[in-house]
Design a protein around this motif. Structure first.
Motif, PDB file in Angstrom:
ATOM      1  N   GLU A  25       0.826  -1.206   0.000  1.00 14.02           N
ATOM      2  CA  GLU A  25       0.000   0.000   0.000  1.00 14.02           C
ATOM      3  C   GLU A  25       0.863   1.260   0.000  1.00 14.02           C
ATOM      4  OE1 GLU A  25      -3.872   1.686   2.432  1.00 14.02           O
ATOM      5  OE2 GLU A  25      -2.177   0.873   3.540  1.00 14.02           O
ATOM      6  N   ASN A  38      -6.454   2.572  -7.628  1.00  9.18           N
ATOM      7  CA  ASN A  38      -7.260   1.365  -7.420  1.00  9.18           C
ATOM      8  C   ASN A  38      -6.507   0.319  -6.601  1.00  9.18           C
ATOM      9  OD1 ASN A  38      -9.396   2.429  -8.925  1.00  9.18           O
ATOM     10  ND2 ASN A  38      -8.629   1.577 -10.842  1.00  9.18           N
ATOM     11  N   SER A  55      -4.200   0.903  -4.355  1.00 15.90           N
ATOM     12  CA  SER A  55      -4.143   1.368  -2.964  1.00 15.90           C
ATOM     13  C   SER A  55      -5.464   1.105  -2.249  1.00 15.90           C
ATOM     14  CB  SER A  55      -3.802   2.858  -2.922  1.00 15.90           C
ATOM     15  OG  SER A  55      -2.542   3.112  -3.504  1.00 15.90           O
ATOM     16  N   LYS A  56      -6.577   1.333  -2.947  1.00 20.74           N
ATOM     17  CA  LYS A  56      -7.885   1.067  -2.343  1.00 20.74           C
ATOM     18  C   LYS A  56      -8.069  -0.422  -2.060  1.00 20.74           C
ATOM     19  CE  LYS A  56     -10.223   5.033  -4.450  1.00 20.74           C
ATOM     20  NZ  LYS A  56     -11.263   5.464  -5.429  1.00 20.74           N
ATOM     21  N   ASN A  57      -7.660  -1.262  -3.016  1.00 19.76           N
ATOM     22  CA  ASN A  57      -7.767  -2.706  -2.797  1.00 19.76           C
ATOM     23  C   ASN A  57      -6.879  -3.167  -1.638  1.00 19.76           C
ATOM     24  OD1 ASN A  57      -9.544  -2.940  -4.952  1.00 19.76           O
ATOM     25  ND2 ASN A  57      -7.927  -3.403  -6.423  1.00 19.76           N
ATOM     26  N   GLY A  78      -6.041  -1.340   0.912  1.00 15.45           N
ATOM     27  CA  GLY A  78      -6.711  -0.895   2.134  1.00 15.45           C
ATOM     28  C   GLY A  78      -7.830  -1.834   2.554  1.00 15.45           C
ATOM     29  N   ASP A  79      -8.608  -2.315   1.582  1.00 11.57           N
ATOM     30  CA  ASP A  79      -9.669  -3.271   1.892  1.00 11.57           C
ATOM     31  C   ASP A  79      -9.094  -4.578   2.448  1.00 11.57           C
ATOM     32  OD1 ASP A  79     -11.493  -1.430   0.980  1.00 11.57           O
ATOM     33  OD2 ASP A  79     -11.680  -2.315  -1.015  1.00 11.57           O
ATOM     34  N   MET A  80      -8.003  -5.047   1.847  1.00  8.21           N
ATOM     35  CA  MET A  80      -7.380  -6.286   2.330  1.00  8.21           C
ATOM     36  C   MET A  80      -6.797  -6.104   3.728  1.00  8.21           C
ATOM     37  SD  MET A  80      -5.474  -7.757  -1.079  1.00  8.21           S
ATOM     38  CE  MET A  80      -4.954  -9.242  -0.227  1.00  8.21           C
ATOM     39  N   GLY A 105      -7.985  -4.155   6.047  1.00  6.69           N
ATOM     40  CA  GLY A 105      -9.117  -4.204   6.958  1.00  6.69           C
ATOM     41  C   GLY A 105      -9.578  -5.629   7.227  1.00  6.69           C
ATOM     42  N   ARG A 106      -9.675  -6.450   6.166  1.00  9.87           N
ATOM     43  CA  ARG A 106     -10.126  -7.833   6.334  1.00  9.87           C
ATOM     44  C   ARG A 106      -9.118  -8.663   7.132  1.00  9.87           C
ATOM     45  NH1 ARG A 106     -11.717  -7.224   0.823  1.00  9.87           N
ATOM     46  NH2 ARG A 106      -9.883  -8.399   0.144  1.00  9.87           N
ATOM     47  N   TYR A 107      -7.817  -8.493   6.829  1.00 10.10           N
ATOM     48  CA  TYR A 107      -6.807  -9.277   7.542  1.00 10.10           C
ATOM     49  C   TYR A 107      -6.650  -8.807   8.986  1.00 10.10           C
ATOM     50  CZ  TYR A 107      -5.082 -12.231   3.789  1.00 10.10           C
ATOM     51  OH  TYR A 107      -4.976 -13.207   2.836  1.00 10.10           O
TER      52      TYR A 107
END
Length: 296
Positions: A46, A257, A259-261, A263-265, A267-269
């Protein structure tokens, strides 16, 4: 004998509980370490994508200024051919110049220009190819390697200059083959988030001299070749500058895109890490209580 069994049974149960306690947390800790390592890797990715996005945004503003300057050159040169009503030859040797670059991580910008060139080669399979940049060369060489007569690398690292375009045009003329029509494929900049594969003709000396309104210009015949060579260099410069601006714009969008993906990963991890850590603590408490109960 029964009293011996009764005295041994708590010891065996305690040993089993201790054995289970030594195995289960080890696996859980290994899982936690794997999740933590992966989480750290994603955070580093990221940071890289955010940095690349900032760099691309900075380069895009400079690339747009160079693009507008190149348009002034190209459009002024095209005015001569428009007023002379010059049209490209429909028969004879055909040359296709493909404007690309050497760098990736910019979405499908190279794939789209290669797709447009393949569609043209399907109609004119005998056309020669001059490719600017390794990305398009790699893709087109898979099916049209025999059509490639000249290629250039080290394209796209810096903002294109007219001197580079002139050098490319000189190398094309040094091939020694006479072309009746020349077409340049490049990505045309439409906005900060969109581009379009486009082609423009580069007229030859014969096409200019056979133009209906060529006599309106007071140009000597020996200067017509110089004019067409200069016009080809102008067109290449225009294509390189437009393609460079499109590349920086596409890279900025791609890194945004990414960086956003990331960030989502993250959060999930992070949620998975916290849940796994809580499960490990709960299992340890259960093991402790079980072991203590078996000793009573």
């Amino acid at each position: 004998m029964s009293s011996l069994r009764a005295s041994v049974r708590p010891v065996v149960q305690a040993a089993k509980a201790a054995s289970y306690r030594s195995r289960a947390p080890a696996n859980a800790y290994a899982t936690l370490r794997e999740i933590e390592s992966r989480l750290k890797s994603i955070k580093n990715i990221e940071k890289i994508t955010n940095t690349m996005k900032i760099v691309a945004s900075t380069k895009l503003s400079r690339a747009q200024r160079a693009m507008f300057d190149s348009r002034a050159y190209g459009e002024t040169s095209d005015e001569i051919f428009k007023k002379a009503e010059t049209v490209p030859a429909t028969e004879g040797n055909k040359l296709i110049i493909v404007s690309s670059s050497d760098k990736g991580l910019c979405g499908g910008i190279h794939s789209q220009i290669s797709k447009a060139v393949r569609a043209r080669l399907a109609l004119e399979p005998d056309a020669d190819l001059v490719i600017l940049g390794d990305k398009a060369k790699i893709q087109l060489a898979r099916t049209y390697a025999s059509n490639i007569v000249l290629s250039f690398n080290q394209i796209g690292k810096e903002i294109p200059t007219f001197a580079e375009a002139q050098s490319i045009a000189d190398q094309i003329f040094k091939l020694g083959k006479k072309y009746d029509s020349i077409e340049i494929f490049y990505n045309r900049f439409k906005s900060g988030i969109s581009f379009e594969p486009t082609s423009v003709p580069a007229f030859t000396e014969e096409s200019l001299q056979t133009s209906p309104n060529f006599s309106a210009y007071d140009i000597e015949e020996d200067l017509a070749q110089d004019l067409t060579e200069f016009a080809l260099a102008n067109a290449i410069f225009w294509a390189l500058a437009e393609g460079h601006a499109c590349e920086q714009s596409a890279r900025r969008s791609a890194m945004d895109n990414a960086s956003k993906n990331a960030g989502d990963m993250i959060g999930r991890y992070s949620i998975l890490y916290n849940r796994t850590r809580q499960a490990v603590i709960t299992n340890e408490l259960v093991d402790i209580i079980t072991g203590a109960s078996s000793l009573q």
